[in-house]
Design a protein around this motif. Structure first.
Motif, PDB file in Angstrom:
ATOM      1  N   ASN A 149      27.766 -13.189  13.884  1.00 20.83           N
ATOM      2  CA  ASN A 149      28.024 -12.183  12.852  1.00 20.83           C
ATOM      3  C   ASN A 149      28.451 -12.808  11.535  1.00 20.83           C
ATOM      4  N   VAL A 152      25.274 -14.031   9.761  1.00 22.46           N
ATOM      5  CA  VAL A 152      24.509 -12.938   9.162  1.00 22.46           C
ATOM      6  C   VAL A 152      25.186 -12.444   7.885  1.00 22.46           C
ATOM      7  N   ASN A 153      26.515 -12.358   7.887  1.00 21.62           N
ATOM      8  CA  ASN A 153      27.235 -11.887   6.706  1.00 21.62           C
ATOM      9  C   ASN A 153      27.090 -12.841   5.530  1.00 21.62           C
ATOM     10  N   ARG A 155      24.553 -14.823   4.969  1.00 19.92           N
ATOM     11  CA  ARG A 155      23.174 -14.774   4.498  1.00 19.92           C
ATOM     12  C   ARG A 155      22.936 -13.612   3.546  1.00 19.92           C
ATOM     13  N   LEU A 159      20.217  -8.863   4.804  1.00 21.91           N
ATOM     14  CA  LEU A 159      19.980  -9.214   6.205  1.00 21.91           C
ATOM     15  C   LEU A 159      20.839  -8.355   7.115  1.00 21.91           C
ATOM     16  N   THR A 160      22.066  -8.102   6.694  1.00 26.18           N
ATOM     17  CA  THR A 160      22.942  -7.220   7.464  1.00 26.18           C
ATOM     18  C   THR A 160      22.301  -5.854   7.631  1.00 26.18           C
ATOM     19  N   VAL A 163      19.571  -5.863  10.357  1.00 21.51           N
ATOM     20  CA  VAL A 163      20.180  -5.838  11.688  1.00 21.51           C
ATOM     21  C   VAL A 163      20.723  -4.447  11.994  1.00 21.51           C
ATOM     22  N   LEU A 312      29.841  -6.537  13.269  1.00 24.37           N
ATOM     23  CA  LEU A 312      29.182  -7.080  12.083  1.00 24.37           C
ATOM     24  C   LEU A 312      29.523  -6.255  10.853  1.00 24.37           C
ATOM     25  N   THR A 316      31.849  -7.335   7.566  1.00 20.69           N
ATOM     26  CA  THR A 316      31.332  -7.153   6.213  1.00 20.69           C
ATOM     27  C   THR A 316      32.356  -6.424   5.349  1.00 20.69           C
TER      28      THR A 316
END
Length: 458
Positions: A149, A152-153, A155, A159-160, A163, A312, A316
Motif C-alpha cells: 500500500n 501504491v501511494n 506512485r 494509481l490509487t 486499484v 490503502l 492516503t
C-alpha cells in the motif's frame, strides 16, 4: 480560488505564498469511489455479530441512524470545503474557523482515527488470512500489506484510483451474490420465516439507549467518508466536488449497509445461526443460504477489502493530513515534500507506512476491540468540533443569518454525534482524552517554548 473547476495539472503548483500544492486530477466520481472504498461496502460483514447483539436484533435500524448521523456531518463538511477548499480535513477547517490552537488539537485528535484505521484493518485481515493459511503468521501478512500500500501511494493518486475501482467492483459482486442468494432463500426455503420488519424494529427490545449503543459500534463502518475532504486540493472542483462526493458516497453505502443487514436479519432474526460464534456471524448467515463456499468467499472478501483496499485509502488520507500539518508548521516541514516525478507527498507517505507497521506489530497484540475504542473516539470528537466550527464561524462570527444551514443543521449533527459519543465505553474516553492532552502539550511547547508560529497553508 475560483469556483470553476481547475484544469488537471501534471505537476505540483505553488500558490501566492510559495507553498506546495497538489495536482488537481480527481473528478467527483473518482472521489465517490475513494469514499466507498474507504467505508467498505461490505463493512458490516466483519462486525455484524456485535451490531446485532448490541442493538437487540435491529441491525438495519443501526445503519439507518448511522447514515443520518453522517449525513449531517457531511453537510457541515460541504459548507466548510466551499469556504476553504484545502487539504487537511477537520484540521484545516477548525484552524481557520476556531483558531490555530483548537485546529491543531482537532487535527491531532483526528490523527488518532486515521492512524489506527489502517492498523485495525491490517489486524483483522491478517488474522483472517492466517486462519486460512496457518503456516504464515499474521505479522507476515501485515508487512506485505503495508509495503504494497505504501508503494501504491507513493506512485500517485491516479494509481490509487485504479486499484480502488477494481476493489469496488469485486466487493459489490460479492455483496450482490449474497443478496441474490439471500432473497431466493427467504422466498423459497421451508426453513425461512420470510421477510420481516424486525431488523428495523423489535418492540420486545427497542430503546433509544440500546440503539445508540449499537450505533457507536456500527458507525465504525462509516468512518473514512470524511477522508474525501483530505483530497480537496486534488479535486478538479475543490469547492463543490468533495461535498457532493461525500453526500453521494454516503447515500450509496448507507443503502448497501441497510440492505445487507436487513437480509441477514431476516435470515436469522433471533441470531440462533451464529449464537456460538458472533465473531463470524455474517459468514455463518451466508453459509445458510449459499453453503460453505459462500462462507469462505465472504470471509476472504472481508480480509482483502479491509487489509488492502480500505487500508490503502486510509494511508492516503493520513499522508495528506500530515502533508498539510507539515506545510503549516505544526509538524516537521519535511512532511510537506512532494516527489519530483510522481507529485505525491512521498515523505509523509513513507512515514505513515513505517509508523503503521510499528503500530500493527504493537497493537496487534491487543486485539481489534482496543483499537476500535481509539478509532471511534478520535473520529467522533473531530466531528463534534467540525459542527461547532460551522456554527461559530458562519452564524456567530460572520453573522450571515442562514439559521437553517449554519445553525439548525450543525446543531442536529451535534445532537446525534454527541449522543453517539456519550455511548462510547469509559476506557475509550479516558484513552482518547490522554491522546488529546498529549497533543495539547505538544502544541503549547511548539508555540510558547520553541516560539514556532503555525501558519496556515492553502
Amino acid at each position: 480560488m475560483a469556483n470553476a473547476p481547475s484544469a488537471p495539472s501534471s505537476t505540483p503548483s505553488k500558490g501566492g505564498s510559495g507553498k506546495p500544492k497538489l495536482a488537481r486530477v480527481l473528478s467527483v466520481p473518482d472521489m465517490i469511489v475513494y469514499g466507498l472504498i474507504f467505508m467498505v461496502p461490505i463493512a458490516p460483514f466483519g462486525i455484524y455479530g456485535g451490531v446485532f447483539s448490541e442493538s437487540g436484533g435491529m441491525p438495519a435500524l443501526v445503519y439507518v441512524v448511522g447514515t443520518l448521523a453522517m449525513v449531517f456531518t457531511a453537510l457541515s463538511y460541504g459548507m466548510l470545503i466551499r469556504e476553504w477548499p484545502v487539504s487537511g480535513s477537520v484540521y484545516a477547517y477548525t484552524s481557520r474557523g476556531l483558531g490555530k490552537g483548537i485546529g491543531f488539537v482537532s487535527g491531532w485528535t483526528l490523527l488518532l482515527d486515521y492512524l489506527l484505521i489502517p492498523v485495525l484493518m491490517y489486524v483483522v485481515a491478517s488474522t483472517a488470512l492466517s486462519g486460512i493459511v496457518p503456516e504464515v503468521p499474521p505479522w507476515a501478512f501485515s508487512i506485505v500489506f503495508v509495503v504494497a500500500n505504501t508503494f501504491v501511494n507513493i506512485r500517485g493518486i491516479a494509481l490509487t484510483d485504479i486499484v480502488n475501482r477494481i476493489a469496488l467492483v469485486l466487493e459489490v459482486l460479492v455483496l450482490a451474490v449474497f443478496v441474490v442468494l439471500g432473497v431466493r432463500w427467504l422466498l423459497s426455503d421451508p426453513a425461512s420465516h420470510g421477510f420481516t420488519l424486525q431488523p428495523f424494529y423489535n418492540p420486545a427490545t427497542f430503546s433509544l439507549p440500546l440503539v445508540f449503543s449499537a450505533v457507536s459500534l456500527g458507525v465504525l463502518s462509516f468512518l473514512g467518508f470524511d477522508g474525501i475532504a483530505t483530497l480537496s486540493e486534488e479535486a478538479e472542483d475543490g469547492r463543490r466536488g468533495p461535498g457532493r462526493a461525500m453526500m453521494a458516497s454516503l447515500a450509496i453505502v448507507g443503502a448497501l449497509f441497510v440492505l445487507q443487514t436487513y437480509i441477514a436479519g431476516c435470515i436469522s432474526p433471533d441470531g440462533a445461526v451464529f449464537a456460538h460464534d458472533k465473531g463470524n456471524a455474517f459468514y455463518l448467515v451466508a453459509q445458510v443460504v449459499g453453503g460453505r463456499w459462500l462462507y469462505v468467499v465472504c470471509a476472504v472478501a472481508t480480509a482483502l477489502a479491509w487489509g488492502i483496499f480500505t487500508a490503502l485509502a486510509a494511508q492516503t488520507a493520513v499522508s495528506r493530513i500530515l502533508f498539510a500539518m507539515g506545510r503549516d508548521g505544526g509538524l516537521p516541514h519535511a512532511l510537506a515534500r512532494i516527489h519530483p516525478k510522481y507529485h505525491t507527498p512521498y515523505v509523509a507517505t513513507l512515514f505513515v507506512g513505517a509508523l503503521t507497521l510499528v503500530l500493527v506489530l504493537t497493537f496487534g497484540q491487543l486485539g481489534t476491540d482496543t483499537i476500535s475504542l481509539f478509532v471511534n473516539f478520535g473520529a467522533l470528537t473531530a466531528f463534534l468540533l467540525l459542527h461547532v466550527t460551522v456554527i461559530w464561524y458562519f452564524f456567530v462570527k460572520k453573522r450571515d443569518g442562514r439559521w437553517v444551514a449554519h445553525l439548525l443543521v450543525p446543531l442536529a449533527g451535534l445532537a446525534v454525534i454527541g449522543y453517539t459519543w456519550w455511548g462510547l465505553d469509559v476506557p475509550a474516553k479516558v484513552l482518547g482524552v490522554v491522546w488529546m492532552a498529549a497533543g495539547t502539550a505538544y502544541y503549547l511547547v511548539l508555540r510558547f517554548v520553541l516560539k514556532r508560529e503555525v501558519t496556515l497553508g492553502g
